[in-house]
Write a protein that holds these residues in place. Structure first.
Motif, PDB file in Angstrom:
ATOM      1  N   LEU A   1     -12.726  -1.201   0.000  1.00  0.00           N
ATOM      2  CA  LEU A   1     -11.764  -1.115   0.773  1.00  0.00           C
ATOM      3  C   LEU A   1     -11.064   0.210   0.562  1.00  0.00           C
ATOM      4  CD1 LEU A   1      -9.776  -4.508   0.947  1.00  0.00           C
ATOM      5  CD2 LEU A   1     -11.397  -3.543   2.557  1.00  0.00           C
ATOM      6  N   ASN A   2     -10.687   1.069   1.539  1.00  0.00           N
ATOM      7  CA  ASN A   2      -9.929   2.158   1.585  1.00  0.00           C
ATOM      8  C   ASN A   2      -8.558   1.940   1.522  1.00  0.00           C
ATOM      9  OD1 ASN A   2      -9.056   4.954   2.444  1.00  0.00           O
ATOM     10  ND2 ASN A   2     -10.873   5.268   3.993  1.00  0.00           N
ATOM     11  N   SER A   3      -8.026   2.866   0.850  1.00  0.00           N
ATOM     12  CA  SER A   3      -6.584   2.622   0.409  1.00  0.00           C
ATOM     13  C   SER A   3      -5.925   3.254   1.713  1.00  0.00           C
ATOM     14  CB  SER A   3      -6.257   3.584  -0.825  1.00  0.00           C
ATOM     15  OG  SER A   3      -6.604   3.371  -1.907  1.00  0.00           O
TER      16      SER A   3
ATOM     17  N   GLU B   1       0.758  -1.154   0.150  1.00  0.00           N
ATOM     18  CA  GLU B   1       0.027   0.167  -0.017  1.00  0.00           C
ATOM     19  C   GLU B   1       0.770   1.347  -0.131  1.00  0.00           C
ATOM     20  OE1 GLU B   1      -2.673  -0.149   3.506  1.00  0.00           O
ATOM     21  OE2 GLU B   1      -0.854   0.556   4.932  1.00  0.00           O
TER      22      GLU B   1
ATOM     23  N   GLU C   1     -16.696  -6.463  -1.373  1.00  0.00           N
ATOM     24  CA  GLU C   1     -15.558  -5.981  -0.194  1.00  0.00           C
ATOM     25  C   GLU C   1     -14.307  -5.450  -0.567  1.00  0.00           C
ATOM     26  OE1 GLU C   1     -17.453  -9.201   3.200  1.00  0.00           O
ATOM     27  OE2 GLU C   1     -16.068  -9.961   1.563  1.00  0.00           O
ATOM     28  N   LEU C   2     -13.871  -6.202  -1.693  1.00  0.00           N
ATOM     29  CA  LEU C   2     -12.523  -5.658  -2.331  1.00  0.00           C
ATOM     30  C   LEU C   2     -12.453  -4.170  -2.691  1.00  0.00           C
ATOM     31  CD1 LEU C   2      -9.403  -6.626  -2.484  1.00  0.00           C
ATOM     32  CD2 LEU C   2      -9.992  -7.384  -4.639  1.00  0.00           C
TER      33      LEU C   2
ATOM     34  N   SER D   1      -5.812  -1.311  -6.444  1.00  0.00           N
ATOM     35  CA  SER D   1      -7.055  -0.668  -6.186  1.00  0.00           C
ATOM     36  C   SER D   1      -7.307   0.609  -7.109  1.00  0.00           C
ATOM     37  CB  SER D   1      -7.058  -0.227  -4.841  1.00  0.00           C
ATOM     38  OG  SER D   1      -6.014   0.779  -4.612  1.00  0.00           O
TER      39      SER D   1
ATOM     40  N   VAL E   1     -12.831 -12.520   1.109  1.00  0.00           N
ATOM     41  CA  VAL E   1     -13.018 -11.186   0.771  1.00  0.00           C
ATOM     42  C   VAL E   1     -13.485 -11.069  -0.731  1.00  0.00           C
ATOM     43  CG1 VAL E   1     -11.736  -8.964   0.303  1.00  0.00           C
ATOM     44  CG2 VAL E   1     -11.176 -10.507   2.145  1.00  0.00           C
TER      45      VAL E   1
ATOM     46  N   ASP F   1      -6.387   2.139   4.817  1.00  0.00           N
ATOM     47  CA  ASP F   1      -6.060   0.968   5.630  1.00  0.00           C
ATOM     48  C   ASP F   1      -6.403  -0.288   5.219  1.00  0.00           C
ATOM     49  OD1 ASP F   1      -5.328   0.272   8.476  1.00  0.00           O
ATOM     50  OD2 ASP F   1      -7.454   0.236   9.172  1.00  0.00           O
ATOM     51  N   ALA F   2      -6.304  -0.596   3.806  1.00  0.00           N
ATOM     52  CA  ALA F   2      -6.628  -1.761   3.262  1.00  0.00           C
ATOM     53  C   ALA F   2      -5.917  -2.873   3.567  1.00  0.00           C
ATOM     54  CB  ALA F   2      -6.434  -1.539   1.528  1.00  0.00           C
TER      55      ALA F   2
ATOM     56  N   GLU G   1      -7.259  -3.984   6.795  1.00  0.00           N
ATOM     57  CA  GLU G   1      -8.639  -4.573   6.677  1.00  0.00           C
ATOM     58  C   GLU G   1      -8.579  -6.051   5.999  1.00  0.00           C
ATOM     59  OE1 GLU G   1     -11.532  -1.833   5.089  1.00  0.00           O
ATOM     60  OE2 GLU G   1     -10.307  -0.098   5.619  1.00  0.00           O
ATOM     61  N   ILE G   2      -7.738  -6.199   5.078  1.00  0.00           N
ATOM     62  CA  ILE G   2      -7.407  -7.489   4.354  1.00  0.00           C
ATOM     63  C   ILE G   2      -6.994  -8.507   5.377  1.00  0.00           C
ATOM     64  CG2 ILE G   2      -6.230  -8.811   2.488  1.00  0.00           C
ATOM     65  CD1 ILE G   2      -6.349  -6.294   0.789  1.00  0.00           C
TER      66      ILE G   2
END
Length: 188
Positions: free
Chosen positions: A165-167, A56, A161-162, A78, A157, A169-170, A173-174
């Motif tokens: 995801l917010n960049s 990330e 859901e994928l 993403s 996931v 905190d991805a 979260e994954i």
């Protein structure tokens, strides 16, 4: 005095074992190609089981590379346009992922270009953030998600859901979806 924003990256390997997930942070300084990255991930594999490389760039994009044994890597990014601006993102944006044949010329076939898409004289919507994102090959890179949206589906996931995801905190979260949040935290 010049004020510059420091780009923050985080990369981790999650290797599935019969006892759960093992995490290790990974240094990408010596990784120049997808092949280098897959070699690094395969070294972390336990008996050819699944290995995930999670990358990330804070507040910009995240990517997932999945290796299952000797199969070709499966990749999800993403935001391809944001990743194209990143040296680590460029590693993931392969010709195949971008829908190009290896060695394609930079000059695209005019029939495949959307030259305007508006009525004569009608201004286009403001796409300033999405314009002019060009890969090192000189080709435009699409904005938004690209790649295998089912890359983590069998691990809990799904595509919806994928994509949600917010960049920011991805990766966490994954890991949380996978039940690997605690092991990831040890390398964060």
């Amino acid at each position: 005095m010049t004020s510059g924003r420091v780009t923050v990256y985080f990369a981790a390997l999650l290797a599935r074992t019969e006892d759960g997930w093992e995490a290790s942070d990974t240094e990408l300084d010596d990784v120049e190609t997808l092949s280098d990255l897959t070699d690094l991930a395969r070294e972390a594999a336990v008996e050819d089981d699944t290995v995930l490389v999670l990358i990330e760039q804070e507040d910009a994009w995240f990517g997932v590379v999945r290796l299952d044994g000797e199969e070709d890597p499966r990749i999800y990014v993403s935001d391809a346009a944001a990743a194209a601006r990143s040296s680590y993102g460029e590693i993931l944006l392969t010709d195949e992922l971008l829908g190009r044949e290896p060695g394609d010329d930079v000059v695209a076939d005019l029939d495949s270009l959307d030259l305007d898409g508006t009525e004569d004289g009608e201004p286009e919507e403001d796409d300033a953030d999405d314009e002019d994102v060009v890969a090192p090959t000189g080709e435009a890179v699409p904005s938004g998600p690209i790649g295998d949206r089912e890359v983590l589906a069998d691990l809990g996931v799904n595509e919806k859901e994928l994509l949600a995801l917010n960049s920011t905190d991805a990766v966490n979260e994954i890991a949380d979806f996978l039940g690997a949040a605690e092991v990831l935290e040890t390398v964060r």
